[in-house]
Design a protein around this motif. Structure first.
Motif, mmCIF file in Angstrom:
data_model
loop_
_atom_site.group_PDB
_atom_site.id
_atom_site.type_symbol
_atom_site.label_atom_id
_atom_site.label_comp_id
_atom_site.label_asym_id
_atom_site.label_seq_id
_atom_site.Cartn_x
_atom_site.Cartn_y
_atom_site.Cartn_z
ATOM 1 N N UNK A 43 12.437 12.385 5.231
ATOM 2 C CA UNK A 43 11.523 12.173 4.103
ATOM 3 C C UNK A 43 10.125 11.827 4.618
ATOM 4 N N UNK A 44 10.061 10.920 5.591
ATOM 5 C CA UNK A 44 8.768 10.500 6.138
ATOM 6 C C UNK A 44 8.062 11.650 6.850
ATOM 7 N N UNK A 45 8.817 12.454 7.599
ATOM 8 C CA UNK A 45 8.226 13.609 8.297
ATOM 9 C C UNK A 45 7.623 14.585 7.291
ATOM 10 N N UNK A 46 8.368 14.892 6.248
ATOM 11 C CA UNK A 46 7.893 15.840 5.235
ATOM 12 C C UNK A 46 6.667 15.306 4.502
ATOM 13 N N UNK A 47 6.697 14.022 4.172
ATOM 14 C CA UNK A 47 5.539 13.415 3.488
ATOM 15 C C UNK A 47 4.307 13.441 4.380
ATOM 16 N N UNK A 48 4.489 13.129 5.665
ATOM 17 C CA UNK A 48 3.349 13.088 6.579
ATOM 18 C C UNK A 48 2.795 14.493 6.818
ATOM 19 N N UNK A 73 21.141 16.047 0.691
ATOM 20 C CA UNK A 73 20.692 16.167 -0.701
ATOM 21 C C UNK A 73 19.338 15.513 -0.901
ATOM 22 N N UNK A 74 19.116 14.386 -0.251
ATOM 23 C CA UNK A 74 17.803 13.734 -0.353
ATOM 24 C C UNK A 74 16.706 14.637 0.197
ATOM 25 N N UNK A 75 16.962 15.242 1.349
ATOM 26 C CA UNK A 75 15.954 16.117 1.951
ATOM 27 C C UNK A 75 15.645 17.290 1.022
ATOM 28 N N UNK A 76 16.676 17.856 0.396
ATOM 29 C CA UNK A 76 16.459 18.955 -0.554
ATOM 30 C C UNK A 76 15.541 18.515 -1.690
ATOM 31 N N UNK A 77 15.796 17.329 -2.226
ATOM 32 C CA UNK A 77 15.022 16.857 -3.371
ATOM 33 C C UNK A 77 13.594 16.515 -2.985
ATOM 34 N N UNK A 78 13.409 16.012 -1.769
ATOM 35 C CA UNK A 78 12.056 15.729 -1.298
ATOM 36 C C UNK A 78 11.260 17.037 -1.179
ATOM 37 N N UNK A 79 11.888 18.062 -0.655
ATOM 38 C CA UNK A 79 11.216 19.355 -0.484
ATOM 39 C C UNK A 79 10.856 19.983 -1.826
ATOM 40 N N UNK A 80 11.810 19.934 -2.779
ATOM 41 C CA UNK A 80 11.607 20.587 -4.079
ATOM 42 C C UNK A 80 10.864 19.711 -5.081
ATOM 43 N N UNK A 81 10.880 18.400 -4.844
ATOM 44 C CA UNK A 81 10.252 17.475 -5.780
ATOM 45 C C UNK A 81 11.283 16.787 -6.646
#
Length: 206
Positions: A43-48, A73-81
């Motif tokens: 999540x932090x990598x994607x946000x940064x 599942x968390x990573x999927x939701x972070x990517x898609x919103x």
């Protein structure tokens, strides 16, 4: 993100992980988290990456049974919103999820009989060539850079590289042949450019 349900009791703080990555990485770093938990590191990598246009990559490892339903599942939701306005929270990006199968070699060094012969063939050919094994159902694994690769294996029998088998080989510049036993002389091996590898001793362990 998960409908206000507490599904993970001790997630790492997202802000803390993001700050650590800001300090300790550059825009092209690869970040490894071998205790992935709920997936905060990803999540932090994607946000940064979204924040500074970086191209950081992450590798997460998780051995618990929630790896797919929570971590991935968390990573999927972070990517898609996620949330009321998912388009505002979406980071974009992508990832692949892999689940490890049974180990190829047991602790005693023997082949694991639970693993299919095709999986063993694929592993051996890739470990030798870094290419995918396209040949199915025979001893011949494939040819790469003029080298023909063979894996002579039968679950309940001792396999032997001998003159009878030598006569069956397809023509190639050189050979790498896996078997239980080799009875060919050194002179014969040199004449036909054969490298013999004993099963399971010479199967690469990674």
């Amino acid at each position: 993100m998960f409908d206000n349900r507490e599904i993970f009791s001790t997630p790492k703080p997202l802000a803390l992980l993001t700050r650590i990555l800001e300090i300790a990485t550059d825009k092209n770093s690869i970040i490894l988290d071998s205790f992935a938990g709920s997936g905060t590191t990803a999540h932090a990598v994607l946000e940064l990456n979204k924040k500074d246009g970086g191209n950081r990559k992450f590798i997460l490892v998780e051995m618990e049974d929630y790896a797919e339903n929570i971590t991935a599942e968390r990573v999927k939701r972070v990517i898609k919103g996620y949330g009321k306005e998912p388009e505002n929270s979406a980071t974009g990006g992508d990832f692949s999820f892999y689940e490890l199968g049974d180990r190829l070699l047991l602790e005693n060094g023997n082949l694991n009989e639970k693993v299919s012969i095709e999986k063993i063939r694929e592993y051996i050919y890739f470990s030798e060539t870094k290419e995918k094994c396209e040949h199915k159902g025979s001893d011949f694994l494939g040819e790469c850079n003029g080298v023909a690769y063979y894996f002579i294996y039968k679950k309940d029998e001792i396999t032997t590289l001998d003159f009878e088998y030598l006569a069956k080989l397809k023509k190639a510049s050189s050979y790498v042949i896996y078997a239980d036993v080799c009875v060919l002389s050194d002179e014969t091996m040199m004449k036909y450019n054969i490298t013999f590898k004993k099963i399971p001793r010479d199967i690469k362990k990674v």
